[in-house]
Write a protein that holds these residues in place. Structure first.
Motif, PDB file in Angstrom:
ATOM      1  N   THR A   1       0.834  -1.202   0.000  1.00  0.00           N
ATOM      2  CA  THR A   1       0.000   0.000   0.000  1.00  0.00           C
ATOM      3  C   THR A   1       0.868   1.251   0.000  1.00  0.00           C
ATOM      4  OG1 THR A   1      -1.731  -1.191   1.187  1.00  0.00           O
ATOM      5  CG2 THR A   1      -1.855   1.208   1.221  1.00  0.00           C
TER       6      THR A   1
ATOM      7  N   GLN B   1       2.538   1.619  -3.473  1.00  0.00           N
ATOM      8  CA  GLN B   1       1.554   2.014  -4.486  1.00  0.00           C
ATOM      9  C   GLN B   1       1.291   3.512  -4.421  1.00  0.00           C
ATOM     10  OE1 GLN B   1      -1.779  -0.537  -3.676  1.00  0.00           O
ATOM     11  NE2 GLN B   1      -0.914  -2.258  -4.817  1.00  0.00           N
ATOM     12  N   ARG B   2       1.175   4.044  -3.214  1.00  0.00           N
ATOM     13  CA  ARG B   2       0.957   5.496  -3.082  1.00  0.00           C
ATOM     14  C   ARG B   2       2.206   6.269  -3.478  1.00  0.00           C
ATOM     15  NH1 ARG B   2       0.665   9.698  -4.243  1.00  0.00           N
ATOM     16  NH2 ARG B   2      -0.069  11.510  -3.116  1.00  0.00           N
TER      17      ARG B   2
ATOM     18  N   LYS C   1       2.806   6.986  -7.186  1.00  0.00           N
ATOM     19  CA  LYS C   1       1.982   8.026  -7.813  1.00  0.00           C
ATOM     20  C   LYS C   1       2.606   9.416  -7.664  1.00  0.00           C
ATOM     21  CE  LYS C   1      -2.290   5.489  -7.063  1.00  0.00           C
ATOM     22  NZ  LYS C   1      -3.574   5.458  -6.344  1.00  0.00           N
TER      23      LYS C   1
ATOM     24  N   LYS D   1       9.705   3.808  -3.371  1.00  0.00           N
ATOM     25  CA  LYS D   1       8.966   3.289  -4.511  1.00  0.00           C
ATOM     26  C   LYS D   1       9.363   1.855  -4.847  1.00  0.00           C
ATOM     27  CE  LYS D   1       8.200   7.844  -6.428  1.00  0.00           C
ATOM     28  NZ  LYS D   1       8.219   8.684  -7.636  1.00  0.00           N
TER      29      LYS D   1
END
Length: 87
Positions: free
Chosen positions: A21, A24-25, A28, A48
């Motif tokens: 999680t 994934q954030r 971005k 990342k």
């Protein structure tokens, strides 16, 4: 450079689902993000990279420093700190 010191709250630490999680954030975000385990000789790793995050071996109750620099980094750091645990 912005940073957040976070005590990891998840029972499994920053592994498996919490790490996924988090990454994934982080993916971005347009800026580089680093994670450092407090009181460790290990160098900062990319926020990342799920493999790098899991290699830190962060367990529940341990503290990490999440760092990022650039436009919008404060908001990203707030979100990542919430995912990782308790600021």
């Amino acid at each position: 450079m912005g940073e957040r010191k976070v005590t990891v709250a998840a029972e499994v630490g920053l592994h498996a689902r919490p790490a996924a999680t988090f990454v994934q954030r982080a993916m971005k975000a347009p800026m580089d993000i680093t994670v450092t385990k407090m009181n460790s000789a290990k160098a900062p790793v990319s926020g990342k990279s799920i493999l790098a995050i899991m290699a830190l071996d962060v367990r529940q109750g341990e503290t990490v420093v999440i760092s990022a620099e650039g436009e919008g980094s404060e908001d990203v750091l707030d979100e990542l700190a919430e995912i990782a645990g308790t600021p």
